[in-house]
Design an enzyme around this catalytic site. Structure first.
Site, PDB file in Angstrom:
ATOM      1  N   ASP A  31      23.171  94.702  75.307  1.00 18.25           N
ATOM      2  CA  ASP A  31      21.846  95.038  75.842  1.00 18.25           C
ATOM      3  C   ASP A  31      21.916  95.307  77.341  1.00 18.25           C
ATOM      4  OD1 ASP A  31      19.145  95.475  75.809  1.00 18.25           O
ATOM      5  OD2 ASP A  31      18.585  93.358  75.715  1.00 18.25           O
TER       6      ASP A  31
ATOM      7  N   HIS B 167      24.242 104.197  78.843  1.00 18.15           N
ATOM      8  CA  HIS B 167      24.904 104.192  77.530  1.00 18.15           C
ATOM      9  C   HIS B 167      26.354 104.684  77.663  1.00 18.15           C
ATOM     10  CE1 HIS B 167      21.184 103.077  75.785  1.00 18.15           C
ATOM     11  NE2 HIS B 167      20.600 104.259  75.870  1.00 18.15           N
TER      12      HIS B 167
ATOM     13  N   LEU C 253      42.940  93.645  65.960  1.00 17.96           N
ATOM     14  CA  LEU C 253      41.490  93.402  65.929  1.00 17.96           C
ATOM     15  C   LEU C 253      40.774  94.380  64.997  1.00 17.96           C
ATOM     16  CD1 LEU C 253      38.958  92.080  67.529  1.00 17.96           C
ATOM     17  CD2 LEU C 253      38.948  94.243  68.762  1.00 17.96           C
TER      18      LEU C 253
HETATM   19  C1  FPP Z   1      20.860  98.589  74.398  1.00 20.79           C
HETATM   20  O1  FPP Z   1      20.538  98.800  75.734  1.00 20.79           O
HETATM   21  C2  FPP Z   1      21.964  99.447  74.012  1.00 20.79           C
HETATM   22  C3  FPP Z   1      21.903 100.417  73.027  1.00 20.79           C
HETATM   23  C4  FPP Z   1      20.706 100.663  72.209  1.00 20.79           C
HETATM   24  C5  FPP Z   1      23.071 101.282  72.747  1.00 20.79           C
HETATM   25  C6  FPP Z   1      24.351 100.562  72.767  1.00 20.79           C
HETATM   26  C7  FPP Z   1      25.485 101.475  72.584  1.00 20.79           C
HETATM   27  C8  FPP Z   1      26.595 101.452  73.341  1.00 20.79           C
HETATM   28  C9  FPP Z   1      26.804 100.508  74.458  1.00 20.79           C
HETATM   29  C10 FPP Z   1      27.742 102.351  73.123  1.00 20.79           C
HETATM   30  C11 FPP Z   1      28.145 102.427  71.694  1.00 20.79           C
HETATM   31  C12 FPP Z   1      29.528 102.734  71.535  1.00 20.79           C
HETATM   32  C13 FPP Z   1      30.081 103.270  70.438  1.00 20.79           C
HETATM   33  C14 FPP Z   1      31.519 103.171  70.248  1.00 20.79           C
HETATM   34  C15 FPP Z   1      29.296 103.955  69.386  1.00 20.79           C
HETATM   35  P1  FPP Z   1      19.053  99.276  76.056  1.00 20.79           P
HETATM   36  O2  FPP Z   1      19.038 100.755  76.062  1.00 20.79           O
HETATM   37  O3  FPP Z   1      18.098  98.636  75.111  1.00 20.79           O
HETATM   38  O4  FPP Z   1      18.883  98.706  77.507  1.00 20.79           O
HETATM   39  P2  FPP Z   1      17.529  98.206  78.170  1.00 20.79           P
HETATM   40  O5  FPP Z   1      17.073  97.004  77.368  1.00 20.79           O
HETATM   41  O6  FPP Z   1      17.958  97.862  79.549  1.00 20.79           O
HETATM   42  O7  FPP Z   1      16.560  99.348  78.115  1.00 20.79           O
END
Ligand code: FPP
Length: 231
Positions: free
Chosen positions: A13, A30, A124
């Site tokens: 997050d 992201h 892993l």
């Molecule tokens: C939450 O942060 C994060 C996500 C919804 C996306 C997570 C995905 C990745 C970190 C990369 C994925 C990698 C692969 C290999 C597919 P948020 O956007 O909710 O953050 P906020 O709460 O600060 O708005």
């Protein structure tokens, strides 16, 4: 010697807030978050963690603006194009959990290709939870089981262990980490975390690194896990 958990799950997050704080678009968070996936997977592998489950896209994330969804759909491609070599070199096996079918064809292809390419690796297991929701996972499991009973393939005598085997993720989770300071589970692995240790780290996911993971493992090692029993 430090106790290393077998199965670790992470709610990644804080990408959006990290980007906003830097005056960048949410997608930049992201992108940096995908780099963190590589960093943390390599460290988890080095430490001997067996399975790392990362919450990359929830069944609720479809509510986000279209341009953000579209970027999130491209992320697996960006990630695997950049890092599949590193995963192979480090003997990491990629799996996924969730209903892939809702994603564009090319996203599905990219993920399936990474799964195939790494299928024989023995280090892993890096499990990407994508279009994953724990309630949905349990509904699908219940339907599959009910169908087998209706077809006379098995008796109506389900045990907890057997129910687990109908889920996308059958393992018990030892440690669940959520980054960025929110303290909730957000429909992630509700069945599997029954006896997990929970750690809420204030670090936003893009800044989470090897040291953050090791710090969480120190906290985990110091916890007294009794699984409802007595010492
Ligand atoms: C939450 O942060 C994060 C996500 C919804 C996306 C997570 C995905 C990745 C970190 C990369 C994925 C990698 C692969 C290999 C597919 P948020 O956007 O909710 O953050 P906020 O709460 O600060 O708005």
């Amino acid at each position: 010697m430090k106790v290393i958990p077998e199965t670790v799950a992470i709610i990644m997050d804080g990408n959006g807030r990290w980007a906003k704080a830097k005056g960048l678009p949410r997608t930049a968070g992201h992108k940096k978050g995908a780099d963190t996936v590589r960093t943390v997977a390599l460290e988890a592998n080095r430490l001997g963690i067996k399975k790392l489950i990362l919450y990359a896209f929830s069944t609720e994330n479809w509510k986000r603006p279209e341009d953000e969804i579209s970027y999130l759909c491209k992320l697996p491609g960006i990630f695997f194009n950049s890092y599949i070599k590193d995963l192979m070199k480090n003997n990491i096996r990629v799996t996924f959990a969730g209903e892939l079918e809702r994603f564009p064809e090319d996203t599905q292809k990219t993920i399936r290709k990474a799964v195939e390419q790494t299928a024989h690796n023995t280090g892993l297991e890096l499990c990407i939870a994508i279009n994953y929701g724990s309630r949905r996972e349990m509904i699908l499991a219940a339907q599959k089981y009910a169908q087998e009973v209706a077809d006379g393939k098995r008796a109506n005598d389900l045990t907890e262990e057997e129910f687990s085997s109908y889920l996308f993720i059958p393992e018990e989770v030892d440690l669940l980490i959520r980054t960025s300071g929110e303290e909730r589970i957000s429909n992630f692995l509700l069945w599997q975390i029954a006896y997990s240790e929970l750690i809420f780290d204030p670090t936003p996911w893009p800044d989470f690194d090897e040291a953050s993971l090791n710090e969480a493992l120190e906290v985990f090692a110091a916890r007294d896990r009794r699984f409802g029993g007595l010492k």
